[in-house]
Design a protein around this motif. Structure first.
Motif, PDB file in Angstrom:
ATOM      1  N   PRO A 130       9.221   4.170   7.319  1.00  0.00           N
ATOM      2  CA  PRO A 130       9.740   4.246   5.954  1.00  0.00           C
ATOM      3  C   PRO A 130       8.751   4.956   5.026  1.00  0.00           C
ATOM      4  O   PRO A 130       7.547   5.004   5.306  1.00  0.00           O
ATOM      5  CB  PRO A 130       9.878   2.774   5.551  1.00  0.00           C
ATOM      6  CG  PRO A 130       8.785   2.100   6.311  1.00  0.00           C
ATOM      7  CD  PRO A 130       8.713   2.825   7.631  1.00  0.00           C
ATOM      8  N   VAL A 131       9.263   5.491   3.940  1.00  0.00           N
ATOM      9  CA  VAL A 131       8.385   6.036   2.906  1.00  0.00           C
ATOM     10  C   VAL A 131       7.471   4.899   2.460  1.00  0.00           C
ATOM     11  O   VAL A 131       7.900   3.764   2.316  1.00  0.00           O
ATOM     12  CB  VAL A 131       9.220   6.573   1.709  1.00  0.00           C
ATOM     13  CG1 VAL A 131       8.329   6.918   0.533  1.00  0.00           C
ATOM     14  CG2 VAL A 131      10.035   7.783   2.144  1.00  0.00           C
TER      15      VAL A 131
ATOM     16  N   ALA B 273       0.204   2.558   8.550  1.00  0.00           N
ATOM     17  CA  ALA B 273       0.431   2.218   9.958  1.00  0.00           C
ATOM     18  C   ALA B 273       1.858   1.735  10.185  1.00  0.00           C
ATOM     19  O   ALA B 273       2.090   0.726  10.830  1.00  0.00           O
ATOM     20  CB  ALA B 273      -0.585   1.186  10.420  1.00  0.00           C
ATOM     21  N   GLY B 274       2.825   2.458   9.600  1.00  0.00           N
ATOM     22  CA  GLY B 274       4.218   2.168   9.877  1.00  0.00           C
ATOM     23  C   GLY B 274       4.932   1.245   8.910  1.00  0.00           C
ATOM     24  O   GLY B 274       6.110   0.978   9.070  1.00  0.00           O
ATOM     25  N   SER B 275       4.227   0.744   7.913  1.00  0.00           N
ATOM     26  CA  SER B 275       4.819  -0.172   6.938  1.00  0.00           C
ATOM     27  C   SER B 275       4.083  -0.023   5.608  1.00  0.00           C
ATOM     28  O   SER B 275       2.896   0.298   5.607  1.00  0.00           O
ATOM     29  CB  SER B 275       4.680  -1.615   7.431  1.00  0.00           C
ATOM     30  OG  SER B 275       4.831  -2.541   6.379  1.00  0.00           O
ATOM     31  N   PRO B 276       4.756  -0.274   4.489  1.00  0.00           N
ATOM     32  CA  PRO B 276       4.068  -0.233   3.192  1.00  0.00           C
ATOM     33  C   PRO B 276       2.990  -1.311   3.046  1.00  0.00           C
ATOM     34  O   PRO B 276       2.269  -1.323   2.063  1.00  0.00           O
ATOM     35  CB  PRO B 276       5.198  -0.461   2.184  1.00  0.00           C
ATOM     36  CG  PRO B 276       6.434  -0.039   2.881  1.00  0.00           C
ATOM     37  CD  PRO B 276       6.202  -0.406   4.326  1.00  0.00           C
TER      38      PRO B 276
ATOM     39  N   SER C  93       0.847  -1.188   0.000  1.00  0.00           N
ATOM     40  CA  SER C  93       0.000   0.000   0.000  1.00  0.00           C
ATOM     41  C   SER C  93       0.886   1.244   0.000  1.00  0.00           C
ATOM     42  O   SER C  93       0.508   2.289   0.498  1.00  0.00           O
ATOM     43  CB  SER C  93      -0.931  -0.008   1.222  1.00  0.00           C
ATOM     44  OG  SER C  93      -0.169   0.012   2.419  1.00  0.00           O
ATOM     45  N   ALA C  94       2.078   1.103  -0.573  1.00  0.00           N
ATOM     46  CA  ALA C  94       3.081   2.166  -0.535  1.00  0.00           C
ATOM     47  C   ALA C  94       2.716   3.387  -1.358  1.00  0.00           C
ATOM     48  O   ALA C  94       3.232   4.467  -1.116  1.00  0.00           O
ATOM     49  CB  ALA C  94       4.437   1.624  -0.985  1.00  0.00           C
ATOM     50  N   THR C  95       1.835   3.236  -2.338  1.00  0.00           N
ATOM     51  CA  THR C  95       1.378   4.389  -3.110  1.00  0.00           C
ATOM     52  C   THR C  95      -0.127   4.521  -2.936  1.00  0.00           C
ATOM     53  O   THR C  95      -0.806   3.571  -2.557  1.00  0.00           O
ATOM     54  CB  THR C  95       1.693   4.250  -4.614  1.00  0.00           C
ATOM     55  OG1 THR C  95       0.906   3.185  -5.145  1.00  0.00           O
ATOM     56  CG2 THR C  95       3.179   3.998  -4.864  1.00  0.00           C
ATOM     57  N   VAL C  96      -0.632   5.686  -3.239  1.00  0.00           N
ATOM     58  CA  VAL C  96      -2.071   5.927  -3.107  1.00  0.00           C
ATOM     59  C   VAL C  96      -2.862   4.958  -3.970  1.00  0.00           C
ATOM     60  O   VAL C  96      -3.819   4.339  -3.509  1.00  0.00           O
ATOM     61  CB  VAL C  96      -2.407   7.396  -3.455  1.00  0.00           C
ATOM     62  CG1 VAL C  96      -3.908   7.605  -3.560  1.00  0.00           C
ATOM     63  CG2 VAL C  96      -1.805   8.331  -2.418  1.00  0.00           C
TER      64      VAL C  96
END
Length: 153
Positions: free
Chosen positions: A94-95, A125-128, A26-29
């Motif tokens: 992290p990003v 919540a703190g992770s991708p 879920s690292a990007t929108v």
């Protein structure tokens, strides 16, 4: 480590929300919206900036972009996002997993007006691979974030 910081923050604040661990990133929108079957507007993205020797995060609607003029009018400086390394170092997240939970005390939290388009949002919540679903009033209360208007659609 970062998810644990979020869990500890929720425990300290007596928040009962469950962190959802996704198989997909879920690292990007767009990835988050697809994985959650939500709209991109419901994704609450967290952006990290250096502002006058201070670290801040701005939580905004997933489709919003920083408006440089509004940012400068609000913070009296040009918008300078943190690098990947700085984001991890200064927020502990992290990003792609950066969020307004479990941050070091010196990191100031701002909530952009663009969030008000949705009743429920999904911040990381703190992770991708980790998100949490909550109402906008809950997000505002838990983070004690200050409302600003620094984005545009």
């Amino acid at each position: 480590m970062s998810i644990e910081a979020v869990e500890a923050f929720f425990k300290e604040k007596q928040v009962s929300h469950q962190i959802v661990l996704l198989e997909e990133s879920s690292a990007t929108v767009s990835l988050a919206a697809e994985a959650l079957k939500a709209t991109e507007r419901q994704i609450a993205k967290t952006l990290a900036f250096n502002v006058n020797d201070e670290s801040i995060v701005i939580v905004a609607c997933g489709t919003a972009k920083i408006d440089n003029r509004k940012f400068k009018d609000t913070f009296h400086t040009k918008a300078k996002m943190m690098s990947y390394e700085e984001t991890l170092e200064k927020t502990g997240h992290p990003v792609g997993g950066a969020c307004p939970f479990g941050l070091p005390k010196q990191v100031k939290i701002y909530l952009d007006e663009s969030l008000k388009q949705s009743e429920e949002v999904y911040p990381a919540a703190g992770s991708p691979h980790a998100v949490v679903k909550m109402s906008l009033p809950e997000l505002a209360e838990i983070t004690e974030g200050e409302w600003v208007d620094v984005c545009r659609e």
